[in-house]
Motif scaffolding. Sequence first.
Motif, PDB file in Angstrom:
ATOM      1  N   SER A   1       0.088   0.426  -4.083  1.00 47.72           N
ATOM      2  CA  SER A   1       1.353   0.993  -4.484  1.00 47.72           C
ATOM      3  C   SER A   1       2.588   0.010  -4.874  1.00 47.72           C
TER       4      SER A   1
ATOM      5  N   GLY B   1       1.039   7.627  -4.000  1.00 49.28           N
ATOM      6  CA  GLY B   1      -0.144   7.743  -3.121  1.00 49.28           C
ATOM      7  C   GLY B   1      -1.323   6.941  -3.361  1.00 49.28           C
ATOM      8  N   GLY B   2      -1.197   5.884  -4.044  1.00 48.90           N
ATOM      9  CA  GLY B   2      -2.367   4.992  -4.292  1.00 48.90           C
ATOM     10  C   GLY B   2      -3.063   5.145  -5.396  1.00 48.90           C
TER      11      GLY B   2
ATOM     12  N   ARG C   1       0.775  -1.111  -0.195  1.00 54.78           N
ATOM     13  CA  ARG C   1       0.137  -0.065  -0.052  1.00 54.78           C
ATOM     14  C   ARG C   1       0.645   1.187   0.049  1.00 54.78           C
ATOM     15  N   GLY C   2       0.209   2.416  -0.218  1.00 54.28           N
ATOM     16  CA  GLY C   2       1.221   3.544  -0.414  1.00 54.28           C
ATOM     17  C   GLY C   2       1.761   4.020   1.076  1.00 54.28           C
TER      18      GLY C   2
ATOM     19  N   GLY D   1       0.554   6.155   5.574  1.00 55.40           N
ATOM     20  CA  GLY D   1       0.468   6.398   4.305  1.00 55.40           C
ATOM     21  C   GLY D   1      -1.226   5.875   3.842  1.00 55.40           C
ATOM     22  N   THR D   2      -1.448   5.269   2.705  1.00 57.19           N
ATOM     23  CA  THR D   2      -2.673   5.137   2.519  1.00 57.19           C
ATOM     24  C   THR D   2      -2.987   3.648   2.498  1.00 57.19           C
ATOM     25  N   ILE D   3      -4.430   3.209   2.277  1.00 58.29           N
ATOM     26  CA  ILE D   3      -4.495   1.787   2.074  1.00 58.29           C
ATOM     27  C   ILE D   3      -4.817   1.396   0.632  1.00 58.29           C
ATOM     28  N   GLN D   4      -4.531   2.423  -0.310  1.00 63.48           N
ATOM     29  CA  GLN D   4      -4.593   2.179  -1.821  1.00 63.48           C
ATOM     30  C   GLN D   4      -3.427   1.415  -2.368  1.00 63.48           C
TER      31      GLN D   4
END
Lengths: 253, 363
Positions: free
Chosen positions: B121, B341-342, B110-111, B116-119
């Motif tokens: 990466s 960033g995802g 993830r990102g 960070g993010t859960i999207q």
Amino acid sequence: MDIQDIIKEENKVYCKPELIDDVHMHYCPGCSHGVVHKLLAEVIAEMGIADRTVGVSPVGCAVFAYNYVDVDWVEAAHGRAPAVATAVSRLWQDNVVFTYQGDGDMAAIGTAESIHAANRGENIVMIFVNNAIYGMTGGQMAPTTLIGQKTATTPYGRRVDLNGHPLEITNLMAILDGTCYVTRQAVHTPAAVRKTKACIKKAFENAIAKKGTSVVEIVSTCNSGWKMSPVESNEWMAQHMFEKYPLGDLKNI
Amino acid sequence: MKEEVRLMKGNEAVAHAAILYGCDGYFGYPITPQSEVLETLEALMPWETTGMVVLQAESEVAAINMVYGGAATGKAVMTSSSSPGISLKQEGISYIAGSELPALILNVMRGGPGLGTIQPSQADYFQATKGGGHGDYHLIVLSPASVQEMVDFVALGFDLSFKYRTPAMILADGIVGQMMEKVVLPPQRPRRTDEEIRQQCPWAITGKKGDRKRNVITSLELESSRMEVINQRLQATYREIEKNETRWEEINVEGADYLMVAFGSIARICTKAMEIAEEKGIKVGIVRPITLWPFPKEAVEKAAQGKKGILCVELNAGQMIEDVRLAVHDRLPVEHYGRLGGIIPSPQEIVDALEAKLVAESK
């Protein structure tokens, strides 16, 4: 009488445990680790479980425990011995698994792993050597260092306002549903040594009977770190350590 | 018999693949976007069928140390996590590598950085391929681009890690972990018996039976001359892996004017970009590294011959591009295109980047 007339099998009153290797120990003279190693080796041999016992050694003075006791060993990262032991025990259920941890390992960096392994009731033995100091790295403060006790990182004595309170981790272990046997012992007198040996044996019996986690704390000396002679260390321990860490069973079910 | 085609998420597929491989133990801690691995294993209850141990640990740190302990006994054990959790596991991974133990680690990236993010990466490329933890070591790093490869790389990862007694990592991105695709699962392999493990892994801490000397699993050696020998042995293993296990895929490389190098799910977006470029008269080929370590540097160098430029497409700020540049010795333009960033780029964005960074430049 010649000395050779005395050195005979029938006159033998004491011998090295069969599972202790013929190597130089790195422990300081007077340190409690040597006695605890001896007791472990005797218990494992007497129970006839050397071929199915696995030890997990810590980071700290006992990091080289695997050099002395003749069973299979795995050396864990600092504080992680209970996590390592969890997997070893669950994946080889006929084997008997013990951790050997110091106060930093058990009550500072490895608090989470120690509490959670005990709380899950892993069928393991946790040997906890509490000498209230970090011996291996040169005598810094441990989580169990007493208030007022001088160490390399508390040169004027441990202060509550700066360093917090000594952690009685074994008391915490005793309230967890996963533990079946929690005891605090010492090895400063022949009587205490015999008592501790019986406790270690009971802990191993519990692991074999799959009763849950057994914790054997051994309040210990570190004469090098404490900057005392071995005899003074034993006296200081009895005088000061036992007040904060009283000996006896905390849980036995 | 006709193969049964199933539809499932990459993360679910890994759980099935682990059981079917005959994995002995999984130790994990929930983190998005890979929690379905542990959830699926708990739902399938493999301890009732194959005898596999599944345990939700108290932390990623505990989970990787359980893997270390299980691996020390010769069992096939694994963990999975996502980027922040993989950072926590780095100490344990270094110990596993230093102790020369087999184990499988899945990172569904993830990102980052930080929480960070859960999207999705691909920003953990450096961490996975250059070490990650302390000391001189490498992981075998496999990069799946499909749910089928998520399944296939469980077996491949375990097999390679046992062959070389070194940990392997499946470095997936959040897209591959979360997307559903058709997949064919392999047949059930039996778990090895304790006796087979004792024979196949004479180094393992299985209990000191018979006449053998005690086994000690450790990464500690205070005597420098002996520690250097251990390091040299590790390096010799890594050279063997580089020689034997480098894997990659090539698409339309022959006759192309440009090359795209991409790994994981982005390589599949690149295949669509390749088609769009083709319609515009731009001939592009793709090299998809499957092993990120060892990196297929000779394959990239060979594929780059006669090309006008290379576009590295990554879900990061430019990490694999360093290995591509080293592979081609900067003999041709090597550019990077990535979203951060995802964010996942569209095929058109990739074509636009190719045109702006390489095609326009070479005209």
